[in-house]
Design a protein around this motif. Structure first.
Motif, mmCIF file in Angstrom:
data_model
loop_
_atom_site.group_PDB
_atom_site.id
_atom_site.type_symbol
_atom_site.label_atom_id
_atom_site.label_comp_id
_atom_site.label_asym_id
_atom_site.label_seq_id
_atom_site.Cartn_x
_atom_site.Cartn_y
_atom_site.Cartn_z
ATOM 1 N N ASP A 23 -0.913 -5.837 -2.491
ATOM 2 C CA ASP A 23 -0.946 -6.798 -1.400
ATOM 3 C C ASP A 23 -1.463 -6.077 -0.141
ATOM 4 O OD1 ASP A 23 -0.575 -8.732 0.500
ATOM 5 O OD2 ASP A 23 1.617 -8.717 0.401
ATOM 6 N N VAL A 24 -2.775 -6.064 -0.003
ATOM 7 C CA VAL A 24 -3.382 -5.362 1.145
ATOM 8 C C VAL A 24 -3.080 -6.090 2.450
ATOM 9 C CG1 VAL A 24 -5.538 -4.550 2.171
ATOM 10 C CG2 VAL A 24 -5.221 -4.425 -0.309
ATOM 11 N N ALA A 25 -3.213 -7.420 2.425
ATOM 12 C CA ALA A 25 -2.995 -8.208 3.640
ATOM 13 C C ALA A 25 -1.562 -8.061 4.155
ATOM 14 C CB ALA A 25 -3.302 -9.676 3.380
ATOM 15 N N GLY A 26 -0.611 -7.930 3.245
ATOM 16 C CA GLY A 26 0.774 -7.847 3.640
ATOM 17 C C GLY A 26 1.260 -6.425 3.909
ATOM 18 N N SER A 27 0.363 -5.465 3.764
ATOM 19 C CA SER A 27 0.742 -4.071 3.988
ATOM 20 C C SER A 27 0.464 -3.659 5.425
ATOM 21 C CB SER A 27 -0.070 -3.153 3.048
ATOM 22 O OG SER A 27 0.175 -3.463 1.693
ATOM 23 N N LYS A 28 1.315 -2.768 5.943
ATOM 24 C CA LYS A 28 1.116 -2.256 7.302
ATOM 25 C C LYS A 28 0.199 -1.042 7.224
ATOM 26 C CE LYS A 28 5.629 -3.849 8.913
ATOM 27 N NZ LYS A 28 6.945 -3.477 9.476
ATOM 28 N N MET A 72 0.820 -1.223 0.000
ATOM 29 C CA MET A 72 0.000 0.000 0.000
ATOM 30 C C MET A 72 0.851 1.271 0.000
ATOM 31 S SD MET A 72 -3.289 -0.575 -0.127
ATOM 32 C CE MET A 72 -4.109 0.820 0.639
ATOM 33 N N ASP A 73 2.002 1.230 0.646
ATOM 34 C CA ASP A 73 2.826 2.443 0.721
ATOM 35 C C ASP A 73 3.507 2.791 -0.612
ATOM 36 O OD1 ASP A 73 4.741 0.472 0.603
ATOM 37 O OD2 ASP A 73 5.624 0.877 2.568
ATOM 38 N N TYR A 74 3.310 1.925 -1.609
ATOM 39 C CA TYR A 74 3.902 2.162 -2.930
ATOM 40 C C TYR A 74 2.866 2.728 -3.922
ATOM 41 C CZ TYR A 74 7.012 1.254 -6.935
ATOM 42 O OH TYR A 74 7.821 1.379 -8.037
ATOM 43 N N ILE A 75 1.631 2.909 -3.447
ATOM 44 C CA ILE A 75 0.526 3.278 -4.338
ATOM 45 C C ILE A 75 0.809 4.543 -5.144
ATOM 46 C CG2 ILE A 75 -1.840 4.172 -4.353
ATOM 47 C CD1 ILE A 75 -1.833 1.221 -4.204
ATOM 48 N N ASN A 76 1.256 5.605 -4.510
ATOM 49 C CA ASN A 76 1.489 6.863 -5.228
ATOM 50 C C ASN A 76 2.545 6.695 -6.323
ATOM 51 O OD1 ASN A 76 -0.424 8.226 -3.742
ATOM 52 N ND2 ASN A 76 1.046 9.019 -2.252
ATOM 53 N N THR A 77 3.593 5.977 -6.004
ATOM 54 C CA THR A 77 4.623 5.706 -7.007
ATOM 55 C C THR A 77 4.064 4.871 -8.150
ATOM 56 O OG1 THR A 77 6.320 5.743 -5.285
ATOM 57 C CG2 THR A 77 6.926 4.727 -7.384
ATOM 58 N N ALA A 78 3.207 3.914 -7.792
ATOM 59 C CA ALA A 78 2.591 3.063 -8.815
ATOM 60 C C ALA A 78 1.760 3.897 -9.790
ATOM 61 C CB ALA A 78 1.723 1.995 -8.158
ATOM 62 N N PHE A 79 0.997 4.867 -9.260
ATOM 63 C CA PHE A 79 0.200 5.731 -10.131
ATOM 64 C C PHE A 79 1.092 6.564 -11.049
ATOM 65 C CE2 PHE A 79 -3.525 5.224 -7.222
ATOM 66 C CZ PHE A 79 -4.427 4.839 -8.200
ATOM 67 N N GLU A 80 2.204 7.044 -10.507
ATOM 68 C CA GLU A 80 3.156 7.802 -11.334
ATOM 69 C C GLU A 80 3.717 6.925 -12.450
ATOM 70 O OE1 GLU A 80 6.095 9.199 -8.614
ATOM 71 O OE2 GLU A 80 4.721 10.595 -7.595
ATOM 72 N N ARG A 81 4.016 5.684 -12.133
ATOM 73 C CA ARG A 81 4.534 4.773 -13.152
ATOM 74 C C ARG A 81 3.465 4.416 -14.181
ATOM 75 N NH1 ARG A 81 7.273 -0.238 -10.432
ATOM 76 N NH2 ARG A 81 7.274 -0.834 -12.648
ATOM 77 N N LEU A 82 2.214 4.302 -13.747
ATOM 78 C CA LEU A 82 1.120 4.039 -14.683
ATOM 79 C C LEU A 82 1.001 5.153 -15.713
ATOM 80 C CD1 LEU A 82 -1.733 2.610 -12.417
ATOM 81 C CD2 LEU A 82 -0.634 1.451 -14.334
ATOM 82 N N GLU A 83 1.143 6.392 -15.249
ATOM 83 C CA GLU A 83 1.068 7.533 -16.159
ATOM 84 C C GLU A 83 2.181 7.504 -17.197
ATOM 85 O OE1 GLU A 83 1.080 10.996 -13.722
ATOM 86 O OE2 GLU A 83 -1.008 10.768 -13.092
#
Length: 205
Positions: free
Chosen positions: A197-202, A175-186
């Motif tokens: 991986d929601v279950a494995g995220s803090k 989950m803490d990588y979400i913003n970076t993931a959106f930037e990479r999607l763009e």
């Protein structure tokens, strides 16, 4: 099938499987085209090949040729701006799955279809697409569309992928990588799906 593999199939896998079944294309020996090699397109290549189709990937540039041919198993690769190659490939395909989500001309791809061929639109585009009617009339070609699929098709698709050993190319993130993931999607910098991986995220600090 692992959850991280099943999840993207519920979108990309089903989106491709549904029209192939609905339009009577789920049989071996057909020649198909996949226009656009992204999240949906890469599953289009895999599923069509598993159905016994000869698959041509059509792209705007040559940069994904190796990916399409060597990693995904496509039979041919066409660059849409290569006029000579496009002309040589005319009247050869039974169908084209068009995954491109931006405005683009339809004529170059209609010309690739055989008699009674189908151009199946899957990219969500909020602007009119244009074509000249003889391109459709002379080959009795169809322009149609498809969006996701039914629950029954979902079950069938998952069974098909399990039987054929098909999987999406994914990158599992927290989950803490979400913003970076959106930037990479763009930047179109993902091959070809992020899975969170929601279950494995803090989630609680």
């Amino acid at each position: 099938m692992s959850p991280e593999q099943a999840a993207p199939l519920l979108c990309a896998g089903l989106t491709v499987y549904s029209p192939l079944k609905h339009f009577g294309l789920k049989r071996s020996g057909l020649r198909g085209g996949i226009l656009g090699l992204g999240g949906v397109g890469h599953m289009g290549v895999k599923i069509a090949k598993a159905m016994g189709h000869h698959v041509t990937v059509i792209s705007s540039s040559d940069k994904k040729r190796e990916e399409a041919m060597e990693h995904l198993g496509a039979d041919e690769y066409l660059v849409s701006s290569d006029v000579e190659s496009m002309q040589k490939a005319a009247d050869q395909l039974d169908y084209i799955i068009d995954t491109v989500p931006v405005v683009h001309p339809l004529e170059p791809y209609l010309s690739l279809l055989k008699l009674d061929g189908k151009l199946i639109l899957m990219g969500v585009i909020n602007a009119p697409l244009q074509f000249v009617t003889p391109m459709v009339m002379l080959g009795r070609k169809s322009i149609t569309g498809s969006f996701i699929g039914s629950m029954k098709e979902t079950e069938e698709m998952l069974e098909f992928c399990k039987e054929k050993g098909l999987a999406s190319m994914i990158e599992v993130i927290k989950m803490d990588y979400i913003n970076t993931a959106f930037e990479r999607l763009e930047k179109n910098d993902v091959r070809y799906r992020f899975v969170v991986d929601v279950a494995g995220s803090k989630l609680i600090p």
